[in-house]
Design a protein around this motif. Structure first.
Motif, PDB file in Angstrom:
ATOM      1  N   PRO A   1       0.822  -1.211   0.000  1.00  0.00           N
ATOM      2  CA  PRO A   1       0.000   0.000   0.000  1.00  0.00           C
ATOM      3  C   PRO A   1       0.859   1.266   0.000  1.00  0.00           C
ATOM      4  O   PRO A   1       1.999   1.265   0.458  1.00  0.00           O
ATOM      5  CB  PRO A   1      -0.799  -0.126   1.311  1.00  0.00           C
ATOM      6  CG  PRO A   1      -0.787  -1.588   1.621  1.00  0.00           C
ATOM      7  CD  PRO A   1       0.532  -2.090   1.144  1.00  0.00           C
ATOM      8  N   GLU A   2       0.271   2.341  -0.491  1.00  0.00           N
ATOM      9  CA  GLU A   2       0.953   3.631  -0.508  1.00  0.00           C
ATOM     10  C   GLU A   2       0.252   4.611   0.409  1.00  0.00           C
ATOM     11  O   GLU A   2      -0.948   4.505   0.664  1.00  0.00           O
ATOM     12  CB  GLU A   2       1.001   4.198  -1.933  1.00  0.00           C
ATOM     13  CG  GLU A   2       1.901   3.423  -2.861  1.00  0.00           C
ATOM     14  CD  GLU A   2       2.202   4.211  -4.127  1.00  0.00           C
ATOM     15  OE1 GLU A   2       1.589   5.269  -4.337  1.00  0.00           O
ATOM     16  OE2 GLU A   2       3.072   3.751  -4.880  1.00  0.00           O
ATOM     17  N   ARG A   3       1.004   5.565   0.901  1.00  0.00           N
ATOM     18  CA  ARG A   3       0.439   6.588   1.780  1.00  0.00           C
ATOM     19  C   ARG A   3      -0.598   7.415   1.028  1.00  0.00           C
ATOM     20  O   ARG A   3      -0.410   7.773  -0.131  1.00  0.00           O
ATOM     21  CB  ARG A   3       1.544   7.497   2.313  1.00  0.00           C
ATOM     22  CG  ARG A   3       2.559   6.778   3.198  1.00  0.00           C
ATOM     23  CD  ARG A   3       1.907   6.166   4.404  1.00  0.00           C
ATOM     24  NE  ARG A   3       2.856   5.442   5.248  1.00  0.00           N
ATOM     25  CZ  ARG A   3       2.499   4.600   6.203  1.00  0.00           C
ATOM     26  NH1 ARG A   3       1.217   4.359   6.421  1.00  0.00           N
ATOM     27  NH2 ARG A   3       3.409   3.985   6.934  1.00  0.00           N
ATOM     28  N   TRP A   4      -1.694   7.713   1.712  1.00  0.00           N
ATOM     29  CA  TRP A   4      -2.763   8.497   1.111  1.00  0.00           C
ATOM     30  C   TRP A   4      -2.395   9.978   1.057  1.00  0.00           C
ATOM     31  O   TRP A   4      -2.742  10.690   0.129  1.00  0.00           O
ATOM     32  CB  TRP A   4      -4.036   8.300   1.943  1.00  0.00           C
ATOM     33  CG  TRP A   4      -5.271   8.804   1.296  1.00  0.00           C
ATOM     34  CD1 TRP A   4      -5.957   9.949   1.608  1.00  0.00           C
ATOM     35  CD2 TRP A   4      -6.012   8.194   0.232  1.00  0.00           C
ATOM     36  NE1 TRP A   4      -7.067  10.077   0.817  1.00  0.00           N
ATOM     37  CE2 TRP A   4      -7.124   9.011  -0.040  1.00  0.00           C
ATOM     38  CE3 TRP A   4      -5.827   7.021  -0.501  1.00  0.00           C
ATOM     39  CZ2 TRP A   4      -8.055   8.710  -1.023  1.00  0.00           C
ATOM     40  CZ3 TRP A   4      -6.753   6.714  -1.487  1.00  0.00           C
ATOM     41  CH2 TRP A   4      -7.851   7.548  -1.737  1.00  0.00           C
ATOM     42  N   VAL A   5      -1.677  10.421   2.083  1.00  0.00           N
ATOM     43  CA  VAL A   5      -1.244  11.815   2.164  1.00  0.00           C
ATOM     44  C   VAL A   5       0.271  11.833   2.304  1.00  0.00           C
ATOM     45  O   VAL A   5       0.827  11.174   3.184  1.00  0.00           O
ATOM     46  CB  VAL A   5      -1.877  12.537   3.379  1.00  0.00           C
ATOM     47  CG1 VAL A   5      -1.354  13.972   3.480  1.00  0.00           C
ATOM     48  CG2 VAL A   5      -3.396  12.528   3.284  1.00  0.00           C
ATOM     49  N   GLU A   6       0.927  12.553   1.414  1.00  0.00           N
ATOM     50  CA  GLU A   6       2.371  12.665   1.509  1.00  0.00           C
ATOM     51  C   GLU A   6       2.728  13.627   2.635  1.00  0.00           C
ATOM     52  O   GLU A   6       2.131  14.680   2.790  1.00  0.00           O
ATOM     53  CB  GLU A   6       2.960  13.158   0.186  1.00  0.00           C
ATOM     54  CG  GLU A   6       2.812  12.153  -0.948  1.00  0.00           C
ATOM     55  CD  GLU A   6       3.508  12.622  -2.205  1.00  0.00           C
ATOM     56  OE1 GLU A   6       4.192  13.661  -2.166  1.00  0.00           O
ATOM     57  OE2 GLU A   6       3.369  11.942  -3.233  1.00  0.00           O
ATOM     58  N   GLY A   7       3.696  13.248   3.410  1.00  0.00           N
ATOM     59  CA  GLY A   7       4.056  14.076   4.557  1.00  0.00           C
ATOM     60  C   GLY A   7       5.542  14.330   4.598  1.00  0.00           C
ATOM     61  O   GLY A   7       6.270  13.932   3.688  1.00  0.00           O
TER      62      GLY A   7
END
Length: 231
Positions: free
Chosen positions: A178-184
């Motif tokens: 899975p990939e992060r929904w929000v880049e931080g």
């Protein structure tokens, strides 16, 4: 003379094509070259033919993409293990299988919201959803309403996630999680964006797969609640 005859017959071998061979090659190309756009040129290379030869078996590129997309739906159906009386498990299995196949073949998944295949894969998915929602206990109006919500959510979210991962440049042949929904990290002024600042650390922990499954569970919960109202 015998040697000369053998030499005269030597040359490029004519490749025999059929629809199943083309579909198998198309899926291989889509899996090995992750992109949001399908390449007919690469399909020709994989088959060892000029790309135009493919269209002796398919009326157009859209017709080819319909066949490829329907095969993904069939594969998603084939992977379902829940029993027929487990209506919720069967829908969850279809949703999970659709996301898996779309992410493995993003250039085909990109067509999901614009193409209707009318093939056995798509029809099988429709039948599963309608029969599962009937088993849930919904009346006919409820079955149709929740079918449209669940099918639209599955196709749009799966297609969007697959496309986003492809555009991030996932290497060919690599299975990624899975990939992060929000880049931080999210560095914001808490006086202007107090809620973002409050949830910042937790927002960047969200991932696309977990959000997808949570959304599907919310839709299934809603279907179950509506079914209880009609009893």
């Amino acid at each position: 003379m015998k040697t000369a005859n053998r030499t005269a017959r030597t040359g490029p071998r004519k490749v025999r094509l059929d629809t199943q061979k083309i579909i198998a090659a198309g899926l291989k190309v889509a899996a090995e070259h992750p992109s949001s756009a399908f390449s007919a040129k690469l399909l020709g290379v994989e088959l060892g033919v000029d790309p135009s030869a493919v269209y002796r078996h398919f009326r157009s590129k859209s017709h080819l993409m319909e066949a490829l997309l329907d095969e993904l739906h069939a594969r998603a159906l084939h992977g379902i293990t829940a029993s027929h009386d487990d209506w919720r498990g069967r829908i969850q299995g279809l949703a999970d299988g659709t996301l898996r196949e779309y992410c493995a073949h993003p250039s085909i998944a990109a067509e999901a919201m614009t193409l209707t295949t009318h093939g056995p894969g798509e029809l099988g998915a429709m039948e599963l959803l309608l029969s599962s929602l009937t088993t849930c206990g919904l009346d006919e109006a409820g079955v149709l309403q929740h079918y449209s919500l669940i099918s639209a959510y599955t196709l749009s979210m799966s297609s969007g996630i697959a496309r986003a991962r492809a555009e991030d440049g996932e290497p060919a042949g690599e299975q990624r999680g899975p990939e992060r929904w929000v880049e931080g990290p999210l560095h914001v002024d808490p006086r202007t964006y107090p809620q973002i600042a409050h949830y910042s650390s937790r927002l960047v922990e969200l991932d696309d797969h977990a959000i997808y499954l949570a959304g599907m569970n919310a839709l299934l919960d809603a279907a179950e609640r509506d079914a209880h109202k009609t009893r």
